[in-house]
Each structure stands twice: as C-alpha cells, then as structure tokens.
Design a protein around this motif. Structure first.
Motif, short mmCIF file in Angstrom:
data_model
loop_
_atom_site.label_atom_id
_atom_site.label_comp_id
_atom_site.label_asym_id
_atom_site.label_seq_id
_atom_site.Cartn_x
_atom_site.Cartn_y
_atom_site.Cartn_z
N ASP A 1 0.84 -1.21 0.00
CA ASP A 1 0.00 0.00 0.00
C ASP A 1 0.87 1.25 0.00
O ASP A 1 0.61 2.22 -0.72
CB ASP A 1 -0.88 0.04 1.27
CG ASP A 1 -1.98 -1.00 1.24
OD1 ASP A 1 -2.28 -1.51 0.16
OD2 ASP A 1 -2.51 -1.31 2.33
N ALA B 1 2.47 1.82 -3.34
CA ALA B 1 1.45 2.24 -4.32
C ALA B 1 1.13 3.72 -4.15
O ALA B 1 0.98 4.46 -5.12
CB ALA B 1 0.19 1.39 -4.17
N MET B 2 1.06 4.16 -2.88
CA MET B 2 0.60 5.53 -2.62
C MET B 2 1.74 6.55 -2.59
O MET B 2 1.64 7.63 -3.12
CB MET B 2 -0.18 5.58 -1.31
CG MET B 2 -1.49 4.81 -1.40
SD MET B 2 -2.50 4.90 0.09
CE MET B 2 -1.55 4.01 1.26
N LEU C 1 -7.40 4.27 -3.83
CA LEU C 1 -7.25 2.86 -3.42
C LEU C 1 -8.45 2.43 -2.58
O LEU C 1 -8.98 1.32 -2.74
CB LEU C 1 -5.98 2.69 -2.58
CG LEU C 1 -4.73 2.16 -3.28
CD1 LEU C 1 -3.67 1.83 -2.25
CD2 LEU C 1 -5.02 0.94 -4.15
N ASN D 1 -11.41 1.98 -4.78
CA ASN D 1 -11.34 0.72 -5.53
C ASN D 1 -11.70 -0.47 -4.64
O ASN D 1 -12.37 -1.41 -5.07
CB ASN D 1 -9.93 0.51 -6.09
CG ASN D 1 -9.59 1.52 -7.18
OD1 ASN D 1 -10.45 2.28 -7.61
ND2 ASN D 1 -8.33 1.54 -7.61
N MET E 1 -4.15 -2.12 -7.80
CA MET E 1 -2.72 -2.03 -7.44
C MET E 1 -1.88 -2.22 -8.70
O MET E 1 -2.19 -3.11 -9.50
CB MET E 1 -2.35 -3.17 -6.48
CG MET E 1 -2.85 -2.98 -5.09
SD MET E 1 -1.59 -2.15 -4.16
CE MET E 1 -2.40 -2.10 -2.59
#
Ligand SMILES: NC(=O)C1=CN([C@@H]2O[C@H](COP(=O)(O)OP(=O)(O)OC[C@H]3O[C@@H](n4cnc5c(N)ncnc54)[C@H](O)[C@@H]3O)[C@@H](O)[C@H]2O)[C@@H](O)CC1
Ligand SMILES: Nc1ncnc2c1ncn2[C@@H]1O[C@H](COP(=O)(O)OP(=O)(O)O)[C@@H](O)[C@H]1O
Ligand SMILES: [K+]
Length: 550
Positions: A14, A17-18, A29, A32, A232
């Motif tokens: 996470d 990804a961020m 996220l 989603n 992701m």
C-alpha cells in the motif's frame, strides 16, 4: 499461483502504491477496495436491488472501505443501515472524505447513519434490524486487528453470528472477517463463543490472500474467498517478498504433473522402494506401497523385516515384496542388502510402521549415509532421526521429511503452541536449518522448498482424512511423484503428492460422506483425480487420440 501475504507486506505494498513512484491517491485505493466488494458481493448475491443491508464500519481504514461500499450498493438499489463506530476525528483523511460523501446521501428511507449502540434499547433495535435484513457487511476490522475483540465490537460480532445462525442473514466480510488475525489465523478469544470471531459467508480480500484466510481457525471464518487487485500496479502485486508463501491450486499442479508420453514404459515411471514396516504394523507398509501403485509408479518394491514378510506377501500382486533378515524390525545387519539394491531404485521411502527400536535407528543411519537416490522420510523414521540434523543436512536437499504436527514438534523441539502461533515461520526455519524439503502435514498441509525457502499452502483435503494410514498413503504417493514424473525438483513432487492426496480425499468425501472412507479408498480414487487434472492440461498434438476420443 496465488500469493499469500502478511499484514506488514500488504502495508508495504500500500505504501509503495501511494507514496512511491506510482503515487496513487489513498482515496482512490479505498474507492477501488469498496467498489470491489460492492461488485463481487453483488454478483455473488444476485444483485443488491431491494435488499436490506446492515453495514458495520470500524474506526480504521476497514471502516473507510465500508463507507464506499454503502454508496455503491445504495446506487444499486439496496437500503442500508450504516453503523459508524468511530468518531469523525478518528478516521484517516481518505476515510473521512468517503464518510462526508456518504453523509450527503443519508436519509431516513434508504440510508440511515447510526452511531455505536449504547443503551439496551439501541441493542434491541440492532437485533431487530439484523433479523429483518438479508445481508450484513462487516467493515469493522481488517488487517489492523490483533489480540481479542474489545467492546462494542465483541457484542456486535456475537449478534451478527446469532442472526446468521438463525438463518436470517448472509454475512460479507471486507478484507478479513473481524476477529481473525491476518498473519496467523488465530481468532479472538479462541473458542469462547461470546467474544469469538465473526463467521462470514464470503470474504472479499484486497491485493493478495492473507495468511489468516488460509490457516485455521481463521480459514473457517472466511467462507467463500475472492481476491481483488483493487487497481494495485501489476509489478507490485507480482513482486517477490522476502519470505514468499503461495496457495497451491489445481492449475499449479497441472503445470507440475506432465502427461505421460504415449510411448513410455514401466521404466519411464520409476522404481519405487518402500523400505519399512515391522510385525506390529505391516499395514502401514502396504498402504504406503498402495499409494505408490495408485499414483502410477512403474514398479513398486516393498522391503520389510523378514518376520513381517508373511503378512505382506501376496496381499497385493502389483507390489513386489521381500523380507530382509529374519527379525521383526530392521537392524544394522540388514542395511548392506538395502544399500546394494538401492543402486537400482529411483527413490526410497522409509518410515510408516517402522517401529522405534534403537537397532532400527542404527539401520537408518547406515542406509542414509550410503544411498544416493532421493529419500522420503515419514513417521517412525522421523522419530528415530530426531537428533540427526547434521546427517540429514549433509544430504544436500535430497530428502523430503513428512511429519505431522506431533512428529514435527518432536524433531524441531518446538512446542505445539509455538508451532501453531506461526506454522509458516516454524516450517520455513526448520527446512532451512535441516536443509530438507518439508511437508508439515495438517489442516492445511504446508510444503517448504529446501532450495528456495518458498512455502506452499495446500488447498485440498478435509477432516474425513484424519484417520490412521492417510499419511502412509501420502508417503507412497510422494515417492511415486518423484520417480515417475522424473522430477528433479523434490519440492514440486511433494506439492503434487500433497495436493492430489487432498483432492482424492475430497473426492471420497463427495462419494462416501464426510468421514469413514479409508486410506486405501483414498488411494483408489487417484486415477480419477489424475484424469480430471489431465482434462486441464493442453495435451501436445501427438498425444491426442488419432481416432475417436473426445
Ligand atoms: N491504503 C491502505 O492502507 C488501504 C487499506 N485498506 C483497508 O484498510 C484496512 C487496514 O486498515 P487499518 O490499518 O486502519 O486497520 P483496521 O481498520 O483493520 O483496524 C484498525 C483499528 O482497529 C482497532 N483494533 C485493533 N485491534 C482491536 C481489537 N482487538 N478490538 C477492537 N479494536 C481493535 C485499532 O485500534 C484501530 O482503530 C485493510 O484491512 C483494508 O480493509 C483498503 O482501503 C485499501 C487501501
Ligand atoms: N482436518 C484435516 N483436513 C485436511 N487434511 C487432513 C485433516 N486431517 C488429516 N489430514 C491429512 O491426512 C493425513 C494424515 O497423516 P498422518 O497424521 O501422518 O496419518 P498416519 O500417520 O496415520 O498415516 C495428512 O496428509 C493430513 O494432511
Ligand atoms: K472486516
């Protein structure tokens, strides 16, 4: 192959990804994740239109996912009671943003926002609402849960479980069922019903499977599990973590078990030697040999102590039995004969019904120091070799050990509680120290590769297999997998044997009922299990029937 992650690995994913190069907005996220639950659960439930739903949102990001779900199922025609269990200031920015959006949609008719129940009247109303609804969505706790459930969550979970037991509602869990530890599968307060975990009918989990969804007792709380990538970035989902674990599925096994070549002969499919048994336990030796026969072994030799041979000869014509020496258990004097014969064997399996005589340990040590073929060690062979780490490690990963939990506790020196607290770590550590491929049998069985340290979690099998002799059949099966598929990678052979053994048990459960089917019947169903696996294989053109066939 399905990856299985820990909460820390998921948090790291996470974070990258961020906040790494992908720079995904946290609110996206979460959007989603919530949308994925609304879509997948909606498909599973045949749509949301007209359904009354009670949704519990915790005070962490799992609760934030809940706010998104509420918005999507409202739009799809559901009526929702949303219990907001956190205070606004508790929430992360992204969760608060989704809560604000939901607040704009709130009304008395279709979307009622409620705070945590406090008075008796609140609890009674909650009970009533649960019984009058058809779906409950659990967005209370996800990967952030640890320890035992605190109030009011413990009581809410108990109410949801009671409503589900009364047949009133279908329960959907978001990421994890509340009260299940995502790293260990341990559940809140063990078996205390009052404060226990939530039992879901379906869990939609994000990014990758969590350990707590595949290890018991958590696995029993999850129901039907679906994994959603929630947008992701692909490379993140594919990236190998430091300690990878995977769920074994049929498609993985179909890749390992190659179809037989049409011009193969018995030599192609290996010579399997089962060297085991004692007068008290001839049946174990025969079951192991039968497991090898039913797995398609080219030839199966059974070597038993001389006094045991009369109980084995002629029982099953396919098995070539000979007694070694004259005793009722093996001794060091029998080792030379076995070592000499082993030059013609593709694989050697020892252990089922071997007995624990000190003389048999001398036999084992002598044989193991001399043979060069791969070796499968089970049952009493493991008990006798408990202190022999150096000898086993010296065999350069050419050994598969197949202990059940009690045997593993004996050889590893770990208590049962220590193993159960983190079976994946315990199994990996042992395989690394002993330099062996490990099959840690149980529910579920774990397989560890000596070469890579990768852990594979089996997905087949059932409690009907908890009966004497099941493991003996598995020993013969794994030996046959090593030999007749010509597998150079012992871990792959172990994975195939374990998966197919469990699949055979599942087929027996279907045919015979939940328990009472035997190890021999389980072995007998293997050809059908292999046949259904072959249907999934893309057979090379030359192996398809030239005339007739499907
Ligand atoms: N960016 C992200 O990190 C994403 C996270 N997502 C969701 O966020 C979840 C993880 O969020 P969080 O880290 O906020 O954790 P959770 O929302 O799972 O739980 C955290 C909260 O639980 C409380 N808690 C822990 N143990 C408890 C106990 N025994 N009794 C009562 N309360 C307890 C903590 O005090 C904390 O307030 C995931 O499971 C997933 O649902 C998704 O939105 C996808 C993106
Ligand atoms: N509850 C269960 N769910 C799935 N598989 C199980 C369960 N109980 C037992 N098994 C499987 O049955 C086999 C039992 O092996 P083991 O305990 O060595 O039996 P034995 O020594 O009597 O042959 C293992 O492969 C194990 O994974
Ligand atoms: K949850």
């Amino acid at each position: 192959m399905q990856k299985i992650t820990t909460a820390a690995q998921m948090r790291n994913m996470d974070r990258i990804a961020m906040h790494g190069v992908y720079a995904m907005a946290p609110v996206v996220l979460m959007e989603n994740a919530g949308h994925a639950v609304a879509e997948r659960a909606g498909a599973w439930l045949d749509g949301w239109d007209g359904k009354d739903v009670v949704l519990f949102c915790g005070k962490g990001n799992n609760g934030g996912d809940g706010f998104v779900i509420a918005r999507h199922i409202l739009a799809a025609g559901a009526r929702v009671y949303v219990y907001v269990l956190g205070k606004e200031e508790d929430y992360s920015d992204e969760a608060r943003q989704h809560l604000h959006t939901l607040q704009q949609l709130a009304d008395e008719e279709t979307c009622l926002l409620l705070s945590a129940p406090q008075s008796d009247a609140d609890w009674q109303l909650l009970q009533k609402r649960l019984l009058a609804s058809s779906v409950v969505i659990d967005a209370m706790l996800g990967t952030g849960f640890h320890g035992s459930l605190r109030q009011p969550l413990a009581s809410i979970v108990a109410e949801v479980n009671a409503a589900a037991a009364a047949g009133a509602v279908t329960v959907i869990a978001v990421d994890m069922p509340t009260g299940v530890n995502s790293d260990t599968g341990a559940v809140s307060n063990g078996d205390d019903d009052e404060d226990g975990p939530l039992f879901a009918d379906m869990t939609v989990t994000f990014g990758a499977l969590k350990r707590g969804l595949v290890l018991y007792p958590g696995r029993a709380c999850a129901g039907h599990v679906e994994v959603d990538p929630i947008g992701m970035p692909g490379p993140l989902l594919m990236q190998l973590e430091e300690n990878p674990a995977y769920l074994l599925q049929e498609s993985d096994i179909a890749e390992i078990v190659v179809p037989r070549s049409p011009d193969s002969h018995k030599g192609t499919h290996g010579t399997i030697a089962i060297v085991t048994g004692s007068s008290q336990m001839a049946g174990a030796a025969l079951m192991a040999a039968h497991g090898a026969v039913r797995s398609g072994a080219g030839k199966v030799f059974l070597r038993v102590p001389g006094a045991t041979a009369p109980y084995c000869i002629g029982v099953q014509p396919e098995i070539m039995v000979r007694g070694v020496g004259t005793g009722d258990h093996f001794t060091a004097a029998d080792a030379d004969e076995i070592i000499a014969e082993s030059k013609n064997w593709s694989v050697l399996a020892m252990g089922p019904g071997l007995g624990r005589d000190a003389e048999t340990k001398e036999f084992l040590l002598k044989v193991l120091a001399a043979v060069t073929c791969p070796v499968v060690l089970d049952a009493d062979a493991l008990n006798l070799l408990a202190g022999e780490k150096a000898l086993i490690a010296s065999r350069g990963s050419r050994i598969i050990m197949t202990p059940h939990l009690a045997e593993f506790s004996r050889i590893s020196g770990l208590s049962m509680a220590e193993i159960k607290a983190d079976p994946i770590a315990a199994a990996r550590q042992f395989a690394s120290e002993w330099k062996v491929n490990l099959v840690l049998k149980g529910a579920p069985t774990l397989i560890v590769s000596a070469k890579t340290g990768n852990v594979y979690v089996n997905s087949t099998g059932n409690a009907g297999m908890a009966c004497g002799g099941m493991g003996d059949v598995l020993t013969g099966m794994i030996a046959a997998m090593i030999a007749h598929q010509g597998m150079s990678d012992l871990c792959s052979a172990a994975c195939a044997g374990v998966y197919l053994h469990g699949a055979a048990g599942d087929a027996c459960r279907k045919d015979h009922g939940p328990y009472g089917f035997t190890p021999m019947e389980t072995a007998d169903v293997l050809p059908q299990v292999l046949a259904s696996l072959e249907e999934d294989l893309a057979l090379p053109i030359l192996q398809q029937p030239l005339i007739g066939g499907k």
